[in-house]
Write an enzyme that holds these catalytic residues in place. Structure first.
Site, mmCIF file in Angstrom:
data_model
loop_
_atom_site.group_PDB
_atom_site.id
_atom_site.type_symbol
_atom_site.label_atom_id
_atom_site.label_comp_id
_atom_site.label_asym_id
_atom_site.label_seq_id
_atom_site.Cartn_x
_atom_site.Cartn_y
_atom_site.Cartn_z
ATOM 1 N N PHE A 1 -5.266 -18.009 -48.225
ATOM 2 C CA PHE A 1 -4.394 -16.581 -47.809
ATOM 3 C C PHE A 1 -3.215 -16.192 -48.667
ATOM 4 C CE2 PHE A 1 -6.784 -18.591 -44.093
ATOM 5 C CZ PHE A 1 -7.896 -17.779 -44.209
ATOM 6 N N SER A 2 -2.616 -17.288 -49.276
ATOM 7 C CA SER A 2 -1.262 -17.378 -49.380
ATOM 8 C C SER A 2 -0.472 -15.862 -50.449
ATOM 9 C CB SER A 2 -0.980 -18.957 -50.804
ATOM 10 O OG SER A 2 0.313 -18.378 -51.160
#
Ligand SMILES: *Cc1c(COP(=O)(O)O)cnc(C)c1O
Length: 384
Positions: free
Chosen positions: A98-99
């Site tokens: 999800f970065s």
């Protein structure tokens, strides 16, 4: 599909003129590159369910760009300048699937004509086609998926170094290692500089507290350093979206040490003395949400038109409301500045969407077009 990468000369190294109050710091960047649309606005934020005696304003760092949006762009302006200054032609970095940090780094790199290598912690052996991962795929990153429990210092960083050496040996080109979350003594300048921008927007007269979501500590640490160096007396709160307090104070201390920040007696300044981390904000875990948090994200969007994400800014908003109501003494005063750190693409990667699409959800306002025909006045339907 082969293509030749060429460094893009539209991103010149701009000499960086650091604020005068930072002259004590041991590391002062020489350059920055312009990546963000900075000078983001501050707006009144009338949160649903907030106590009447508080006033909340929001610094719109979700507006630092479109695909480069969020807080990471501010750090990248300094980190990517360092990358170019060192003559590197690709970046290597790490983060969760999800970065936002990896996504912003990868897109900035591609715009500048550089390649990216992302080490991603992933639950599955397959990378999703949603959220930030979709954008990473679109700009053609190289991915290396790692198990969730792979430790940063002893496993991930050494592997990033191995890859860097490998690239150097096989292509004779330099690669730049971006730390986790872009948080180190270079990236931290993003929010030292943001503090200067805020001072120009009346920060010191208008507010008593700053609240910002924290993940790798770089943003809150930058604000806390600037608050300390300028002698301003705001209370700086980091709302932790992962890990515990100590994780953030340790990372903060590492940066403070690299910058050589000392107090008047020559003792090293400690992170715990200049910022306040609240780690109950993480709730049931990094990137997982309770239904109360998701409900809050929906209500905030519904009532204010501001979209906060489930991983960082949404959790921070939920706990800001909770603390203002239940423990108002947490804050120094009643004039809160909330920094919206972005993260919009995580709204597309799961929990929020699947909740809204549940049949019978109360906010589901999709009507059958035909049903309206006898309720719409003739004039209106004729005009369209
Ligand atoms: C990375 C991130 C944060 C946390 O910032 P740090 O500097 O890593 O502490 C907060 N919100 C969003 C949306 C982020 O992407």
């Amino acid at each position: 599909m082969g293509h030749v990468l060429e460094p893009n000369n539209d991103y010149p190294l701009l000499p960086y003129d650091a604020p005068e109050w930072t002259s004590r710091l041991a590391v002062i960047p020489k350059y920055r590159v312009q990546l963000g649309s900075l000078g983001t606005p501050i707006q009144r934020w009338r949160l649903p369910g907030m106590p009447e005696d508080f006033q909340v304003h929001i610094k719109r760092d979700d507006m630092t760009g479109s695909v480069l949006s969020g807080n990471k762009v501010r750090k990248l302006e300094f980190l990517m300048a360092d990358c170019l200054d060192q003559g590197c032609e690709s970046i290597i970095t790490c983060g969760g699937v999800f970065s936002n940090s990896c996504r912003a780094g990868a897109i900035a790199a591609r715009q500048m004509g550089l390649d990216s290598h992302l080490f991603l912690w992933s639950e599955s052996t397959d990378l999703p086609f949603t959220g930030n991962a979709l954008l990473d795929r679109l700009v053609g990153c190289n991915f290396y998926l790692m198990p969730l429990d792979c430790p940063l210092e002893t496993q991930v960083y050494p592997r990033m170094k191995l890859l860097q050496d490998h690239i150097q040996k096989t292509t004779n080109k330099k690669a730049y290692r971006l730390p986790f979350g872009g948080s180190n003594e270079v990236g931290v300048w993003g929010y030292i500089e943001c503090f200067r921008e805020l001072m120009g927007q009346g920060l010191l007269d208008r507010f008593t507290d700053i609240v910002i979501a924290a993940g790798s500590s770089g943003s809150v640490t930058g604000l806390a350093i600037a608050n300390y160096l300028t002698g301003s007396k705001l209370k700086i709160h980091g709302f932790a979206a992962c890990k515990d307090q100590m994780f953030f104070y340790d990372l903060g201390d590492k940066t403070l040490q690299s910058l050589g920040l000392q107090d008047a007696d020559g003792a090293g300044v400690k992170a715990v003395d200049i910022m306040h981390i609240r780690d109950e904000v993480v709730g049931i875990g990094y990137a997982v949400n309770t239904s109360e948090e998701l409900e809050c994200i929906e209500q905030v969007a519904m009532n204010t038109g501001i979209l906060v994400d489930p991983v960082y800014s949404g959790k921070a908003t939920y706990h800001l409301l909770k603390l203002m109501n239940e423990k108002p003494g947490t804050f120094k005063g009643k004039q809160i500045l909330f920094i919206h750190t972005g993260g919009v693409f995580d709204l597309f990667s799961g929990a929020v969407g699947s909740r809204l699409t549940k049949k019978g959800h109360k906010e589901n306002k999709v009507y059958d077009w035909m049903d309206l025909s006898d309720k719409v006045p003739d004039k209106v339907s004729a005009a369209s």
